[in-house]
Design a protein around this motif. Sequence first.
Motif, PDB file in Angstrom:
ATOM      1  N   VAL A  37      20.826   9.567  52.391  1.00  0.00           N
ATOM      2  CA  VAL A  37      19.653   8.904  51.829  1.00  0.00           C
ATOM      3  C   VAL A  37      19.279   7.748  52.754  1.00  0.00           C
ATOM      4  O   VAL A  37      20.140   6.956  53.146  1.00  0.00           O
ATOM      5  N   THR A  38      18.010   7.669  53.131  1.00  0.00           N
ATOM      6  CA  THR A  38      17.544   6.577  53.977  1.00  0.00           C
ATOM      7  C   THR A  38      16.360   5.887  53.309  1.00  0.00           C
ATOM      8  O   THR A  38      15.664   6.461  52.465  1.00  0.00           O
ATOM      9  N   ILE A  39      16.138   4.637  53.726  1.00  0.00           N
ATOM     10  CA  ILE A  39      14.962   3.898  53.283  1.00  0.00           C
ATOM     11  C   ILE A  39      13.896   4.007  54.368  1.00  0.00           C
ATOM     12  O   ILE A  39      14.157   3.688  55.540  1.00  0.00           O
ATOM     13  N   GLY A  40      12.721   4.473  53.988  1.00  0.00           N
ATOM     14  CA  GLY A  40      11.617   4.603  54.923  1.00  0.00           C
ATOM     15  C   GLY A  40      10.522   3.594  54.618  1.00  0.00           C
ATOM     16  O   GLY A  40      10.784   2.446  54.255  1.00  0.00           O
ATOM     17  N   THR A  41       9.304   4.030  54.742  1.00  0.00           N
ATOM     18  CA  THR A  41       8.145   3.194  54.446  1.00  0.00           C
ATOM     19  C   THR A  41       7.060   4.071  53.834  1.00  0.00           C
ATOM     20  O   THR A  41       6.977   5.274  54.135  1.00  0.00           O
ATOM     21  N   ALA A  42       6.230   3.472  52.987  1.00  0.00           N
ATOM     22  CA  ALA A  42       5.156   4.242  52.346  1.00  0.00           C
ATOM     23  C   ALA A  42       4.168   4.797  53.364  1.00  0.00           C
ATOM     24  O   ALA A  42       3.440   5.743  53.066  1.00  0.00           O
ATOM     25  N   GLY A  43       4.176   4.246  54.570  1.00  0.00           N
ATOM     26  CA  GLY A  43       3.271   4.739  55.597  1.00  0.00           C
ATOM     27  C   GLY A  43       3.516   6.173  56.005  1.00  0.00           C
ATOM     28  O   GLY A  43       2.613   6.842  56.518  1.00  0.00           O
ATOM     29  N   ILE A  44       4.740   6.687  55.779  1.00  0.00           N
ATOM     30  CA  ILE A  44       5.024   8.077  56.191  1.00  0.00           C
ATOM     31  C   ILE A  44       4.906   9.063  55.028  1.00  0.00           C
ATOM     32  O   ILE A  44       5.272  10.223  55.168  1.00  0.00           O
ATOM     33  N   THR A  73      15.461   4.517  65.530  1.00  0.00           N
ATOM     34  CA  THR A  73      15.361   5.857  66.123  1.00  0.00           C
ATOM     35  C   THR A  73      16.497   6.144  67.104  1.00  0.00           C
ATOM     36  O   THR A  73      16.736   7.306  67.433  1.00  0.00           O
ATOM     37  N   GLU A  74      17.189   5.120  67.545  1.00  0.00           N
ATOM     38  CA  GLU A  74      18.384   5.338  68.348  1.00  0.00           C
ATOM     39  C   GLU A  74      19.584   5.654  67.468  1.00  0.00           C
ATOM     40  O   GLU A  74      20.445   6.453  67.831  1.00  0.00           O
ATOM     41  N   ALA A  75      19.652   5.027  66.304  1.00  0.00           N
ATOM     42  CA  ALA A  75      20.830   5.153  65.443  1.00  0.00           C
ATOM     43  C   ALA A  75      20.843   6.445  64.624  1.00  0.00           C
ATOM     44  O   ALA A  75      21.901   7.070  64.467  1.00  0.00           O
ATOM     45  N   HIS A 134       9.613   5.313  61.721  1.00  0.00           N
ATOM     46  CA  HIS A 134      10.074   6.061  60.544  1.00  0.00           C
ATOM     47  C   HIS A 134       9.578   7.508  60.564  1.00  0.00           C
ATOM     48  O   HIS A 134      10.269   8.410  60.073  1.00  0.00           O
ATOM     49  N   HIS A 135       8.399   7.734  61.140  1.00  0.00           N
ATOM     50  CA  HIS A 135       7.879   9.096  61.286  1.00  0.00           C
ATOM     51  C   HIS A 135       8.809   9.914  62.185  1.00  0.00           C
ATOM     52  O   HIS A 135       9.110  11.082  61.901  1.00  0.00           O
ATOM     53  N   LYS A 136       9.276   9.317  63.265  1.00  0.00           N
ATOM     54  CA  LYS A 136      10.213  10.009  64.166  1.00  0.00           C
ATOM     55  C   LYS A 136      11.503  10.374  63.434  1.00  0.00           C
ATOM     56  O   LYS A 136      12.064  11.462  63.638  1.00  0.00           O
ATOM     57  N   VAL A 137      11.971   9.463  62.583  1.00  0.00           N
ATOM     58  CA  VAL A 137      13.177   9.747  61.796  1.00  0.00           C
ATOM     59  C   VAL A 137      12.918  10.903  60.829  1.00  0.00           C
ATOM     60  O   VAL A 137      13.753  11.812  60.682  1.00  0.00           O
ATOM     61  N   TYR A 138      11.781  10.872  60.168  1.00  0.00           N
ATOM     62  CA  TYR A 138      11.410  11.951  59.244  1.00  0.00           C
ATOM     63  C   TYR A 138      11.400  13.291  59.965  1.00  0.00           C
ATOM     64  O   TYR A 138      11.980  14.291  59.484  1.00  0.00           O
ATOM     65  N   ASP A 139      10.783  13.350  61.134  1.00  0.00           N
ATOM     66  CA  ASP A 139      10.745  14.601  61.905  1.00  0.00           C
ATOM     67  C   ASP A 139      12.159  15.050  62.292  1.00  0.00           C
ATOM     68  O   ASP A 139      12.490  16.239  62.223  1.00  0.00           O
ATOM     69  N   ARG A 140      12.973  14.094  62.678  1.00  0.00           N
ATOM     70  CA  ARG A 140      14.348  14.426  63.099  1.00  0.00           C
ATOM     71  C   ARG A 140      15.159  14.955  61.922  1.00  0.00           C
ATOM     72  O   ARG A 140      15.936  15.917  62.078  1.00  0.00           O
ATOM     73  N   LEU A 141      14.988  14.374  60.762  1.00  0.00           N
ATOM     74  CA  LEU A 141      15.724  14.844  59.581  1.00  0.00           C
ATOM     75  C   LEU A 141      15.273  16.244  59.174  1.00  0.00           C
ATOM     76  O   LEU A 141      16.092  17.071  58.771  1.00  0.00           O
ATOM     77  N   ARG A 142      13.985  16.511  59.286  1.00  0.00           N
ATOM     78  CA  ARG A 142      13.490  17.853  58.941  1.00  0.00           C
ATOM     79  C   ARG A 142      14.077  18.924  59.848  1.00  0.00           C
ATOM     80  O   ARG A 142      14.196  20.088  59.445  1.00  0.00           O
TER      81      ARG A 142
END
Length: 205
Positions: free
Chosen positions: A98-105, A79-81, A133-141
Motif C-alpha cells: 500500500v502506498t500513499i499517492g496524490t489525487a492528481g493521479i 521514483t528511485e525507491a 507519482h504517475h511513474k510509480v503508478y505505471d511501475r506498479l501496474r
Amino acid sequence: MKIALFGATGRVGGEVLNLALAEGHEVTVLVRSPEKLAPHDRLTIIQGDVRDVAAVSTAVAGMDVVFSSLGTDQTTTLTEAVPHMIRAMEDTGINRLVTIGTAGILQSKIDPEKLRYEAGDTNRRLTFAAEEHHKVYDRLRQSRLEWTIVCPTYLPDGVAVGDYRTERDLLPEEGKQISVGDTAAFAYGELLQGDNIGFRVGISY
C-alpha cells in the motif's frame, strides 16, 4: 503481522506506525534519522537511504506486507525507491503493498482518458509531484504485486474522525480535503484488509 514501513518519520507514515504498534504488529522501518523515532519493543529501526537497494532489501526481508508513504519533496527519491521495493518484494514472495499517492493521479472527470493533473481538474501549476507519482503508478501496474495507491486530496494535519468518502480511481465529488489522521487510518485498514487491490483510491471529506 510483520510490516515494512517506508516514510515512518513523515506525517502519514508516523500515524500508520503508531496504529500498527498499538495493535500489536511488528514493524521494521528504514529511516535516515533514527533519532526521530521513539524506541519500541516491536519496532526495528534500520538507518539508511531508501534509494539504496541493499537497505531496502534488508528492510523488506521476512515481512508480510509493505507500506510506503514516501513523498517527493521536489526530488526523485520516490521514483528511485519504489523500484527497489518492488524488486525486493518480488524476489522474496511478498505480495501486498500500500502506498500513499496524490489525487492528481486519479482519473479526470473532465477528460476520462487522462489523469487529473494532465486534464486540468486541479488548479496546481506545478506538476512535478504528480508526475513522480504517475511513474510509480505505471511501475506498479507492470508488477506482479497486490498494490493499492491511496490518493488523498489537500492533506492538512488533523486527527481521524472517520467521516470520509472513498472512490476507486476517482476523487469523490466535490472532495476538497482529508486529514492526515483519516488518510492514515484508511490506508492502514487497507493494508490489513486488501479491499481495493489493483486500484487507486481517492479519499476526501
